[in-house]
Design a protein around this motif. Structure first.
Motif, PDB file in Angstrom:
ATOM      1  N   LEU A  90       0.849  -1.192   0.000  1.00  0.00           N
ATOM      2  CA  LEU A  90       0.000   0.000   0.000  1.00  0.00           C
ATOM      3  C   LEU A  90       0.883   1.240   0.000  1.00  0.00           C
ATOM      4  O   LEU A  90       2.079   1.170   0.273  1.00  0.00           O
ATOM      5  CB  LEU A  90      -0.862   0.015   1.269  1.00  0.00           C
ATOM      6  CG  LEU A  90      -1.759  -1.195   1.482  1.00  0.00           C
ATOM      7  CD1 LEU A  90      -2.507  -1.050   2.802  1.00  0.00           C
ATOM      8  CD2 LEU A  90      -2.733  -1.380   0.331  1.00  0.00           C
ATOM      9  N   PHE A  91       0.271   2.392  -0.282  1.00  0.00           N
ATOM     10  CA  PHE A  91       0.945   3.670  -0.098  1.00  0.00           C
ATOM     11  C   PHE A  91       0.643   4.112   1.327  1.00  0.00           C
ATOM     12  O   PHE A  91      -0.446   4.584   1.622  1.00  0.00           O
ATOM     13  CB  PHE A  91       0.483   4.675  -1.136  1.00  0.00           C
ATOM     14  CG  PHE A  91       0.981   4.337  -2.509  1.00  0.00           C
ATOM     15  CD1 PHE A  91       2.237   4.766  -2.932  1.00  0.00           C
ATOM     16  CD2 PHE A  91       0.224   3.551  -3.370  1.00  0.00           C
ATOM     17  CE1 PHE A  91       2.726   4.426  -4.197  1.00  0.00           C
ATOM     18  CE2 PHE A  91       0.699   3.213  -4.636  1.00  0.00           C
ATOM     19  CZ  PHE A  91       1.952   3.654  -5.042  1.00  0.00           C
ATOM     20  N   VAL A 135      -4.701   7.420   7.228  1.00  0.00           N
ATOM     21  CA  VAL A 135      -3.612   6.968   6.345  1.00  0.00           C
ATOM     22  C   VAL A 135      -3.409   5.458   6.525  1.00  0.00           C
ATOM     23  O   VAL A 135      -3.506   4.931   7.629  1.00  0.00           O
ATOM     24  CB  VAL A 135      -2.276   7.731   6.566  1.00  0.00           C
ATOM     25  CG1 VAL A 135      -2.423   9.188   6.182  1.00  0.00           C
ATOM     26  CG2 VAL A 135      -1.767   7.577   7.976  1.00  0.00           C
ATOM     27  N   ALA A 136      -3.146   4.790   5.418  1.00  0.00           N
ATOM     28  CA  ALA A 136      -3.097   3.327   5.410  1.00  0.00           C
ATOM     29  C   ALA A 136      -2.031   2.782   6.357  1.00  0.00           C
ATOM     30  O   ALA A 136      -2.219   1.746   6.989  1.00  0.00           O
ATOM     31  CB  ALA A 136      -2.856   2.826   3.994  1.00  0.00           C
ATOM     32  N   GLY A 137      -0.907   3.529   6.473  1.00  0.00           N
ATOM     33  CA  GLY A 137       0.190   3.070   7.320  1.00  0.00           C
ATOM     34  C   GLY A 137      -0.157   2.992   8.797  1.00  0.00           C
ATOM     35  O   GLY A 137       0.548   2.338   9.564  1.00  0.00           O
ATOM     36  N   SER A 138      -1.247   3.643   9.207  1.00  0.00           N
ATOM     37  CA  SER A 138      -1.624   3.628  10.618  1.00  0.00           C
ATOM     38  C   SER A 138      -2.584   2.490  10.955  1.00  0.00           C
ATOM     39  O   SER A 138      -2.966   2.316  12.107  1.00  0.00           O
ATOM     40  CB  SER A 138      -2.266   4.971  10.998  1.00  0.00           C
ATOM     41  OG  SER A 138      -3.530   5.096  10.376  1.00  0.00           O
ATOM     42  N   LEU A 139      -2.975   1.693   9.950  1.00  0.00           N
ATOM     43  CA  LEU A 139      -3.914   0.593  10.198  1.00  0.00           C
ATOM     44  C   LEU A 139      -3.184  -0.646  10.711  1.00  0.00           C
ATOM     45  O   LEU A 139      -1.974  -0.791  10.523  1.00  0.00           O
ATOM     46  CB  LEU A 139      -4.642   0.221   8.903  1.00  0.00           C
ATOM     47  CG  LEU A 139      -5.478   1.291   8.219  1.00  0.00           C
ATOM     48  CD1 LEU A 139      -6.093   0.710   6.944  1.00  0.00           C
ATOM     49  CD2 LEU A 139      -6.572   1.808   9.132  1.00  0.00           C
ATOM     50  N   SER A 140      -3.940  -1.562  11.303  1.00  0.00           N
ATOM     51  CA  SER A 140      -3.369  -2.858  11.706  1.00  0.00           C
ATOM     52  C   SER A 140      -3.067  -3.678  10.453  1.00  0.00           C
ATOM     53  O   SER A 140      -3.555  -3.363   9.356  1.00  0.00           O
ATOM     54  CB  SER A 140      -4.381  -3.616  12.573  1.00  0.00           C
ATOM     55  OG  SER A 140      -5.453  -4.062  11.766  1.00  0.00           O
TER      56      SER A 140
END
Ligand SMILES: Nc1ncnc2c1ncn2[C@@H]1O[C@H](COP(=O)(O)OP(=O)(O)O)[C@@H](O)[C@H]1O
Ligand SMILES: [Mg+2]
Length: 245
Positions: A90-91, A135-140
């Motif tokens: 993902l970005f 933002v995708a980077g903060s998801l599990s």
């Protein structure tokens, strides 16, 4: 929407290094088919070759009869063979919605198509709508895998190719991801999934192929593989004696 993937005599690899050797495989319309095999067997190489990232040195890859071998990844995806890559890719700095919309980039001018697919991805994974602006980077890890699958759906797949979707996921999330694949099959999406989680994958799939050093060594229905002594010994931790007893 039809989606039958037929692979005949496929050879592929990296430069002069051959990995896949004379591979034959079929994924019929509406099936979930699994590719099993240990590390280095060639599973990712196969998915990369199907999705146009690697050019085969021999053989044919057909979607509903049309040869896609040698096409570039964008054209392969547009034809309906859509990859959800290993490690999600993902970005991380972009939002969930932005990541999803990238999957429908080829259709970006057809707003109603994009909105329809977004609704489909949200219906499958409601969390993606709840977290749309995050933002995708903060998801599990599990949520990121859902974004990756959702992004694949945004491309309008006939056949969805997934490379180890369960990697690194906690059991509860993993079950959720596998349930989503079942739901997609009900909606008519054909699925080819690479997995190392053999037990759970055979419970999900209709049929499976076992790869070893770039070749198919075992193939059959999931029931056949679950009772195959070689599969039980190599992947399910049974000895032949235990299986017989
Ligand atoms: N980018 C690459 N360049 C050269 N060799 C590679 C590359 N990626 C994988 N390989 C080799 O190809 C073989 C198959 O790898 P891979 O398809 O990743 O296996 P799997 O996904 O089943 O673990 C391995 O021997 C691996 O070392
Ligand atoms: Mg791999």
């Amino acid at each position: 929407m039809s989606g039958t993937l037929t692979i005949d005599g496929l050879d592929a690899g990296y430069g002069r290094v051959g990995v896949l050797r004379g591979l034959d495989m079929e994924v019929r319309d509406g099936e979930i088919v699994a590719i099993l095999g240990s590390n280095g067997a060639g599973k990712s190489t196969l998915l990369r070759t199907i999705s146009g990232l690697i050019r085969p040195t021999a053989g044919r890859i057909r979607l509903d009869g049309d040869d896609v071998a040698g096409k570039n990844p964008e054209d392969v995806s547009r034809s309906g063979l859509v990859m959800v890559p290993e490690g999600r890719q993902l970005f991380a700095g972009m939002t969930v919605r932005e990541n999803l919309l990238l999957g429908a980039y080829a259709e970006r001018r057809r707003r109603s198509v994009v909105q329809e697919r977004l609704a489909q991805a949200h219906a499958l994974f409601p969390i993606l709508e709840e977290r749309a602006d995050q933002v995708a980077g903060s998801l599990s890890g599990g949520q990121q895998q859902m974004v990756a699958i959702g992004r694949g759906l945004m491309a309008g797949p006939k056949v969805l190719l997934l490379d180890e979707p369960s990697l690194g996921l906690a059991p509860a999330v993993l079950a959720q991801v596998f349930d989503a694949l079942r739901a997609l099959r009900e909606q008519g999406v054909t699925i080819l999934v690479v997995e190392q989680n053999v037990m759970m994958t055979l419970a999900l799939a209709d049929r499976a192929y076992v790869l070893q050093r770039g070749e198919v060594v075992i193939e059959g229905t999931s029931e056949e593989l679950q009772s195959d002594a070689r599969v039980r010994e190599a992947y399910l931790g049974f000895t032949t004696a235990a299986a017989a007893g």
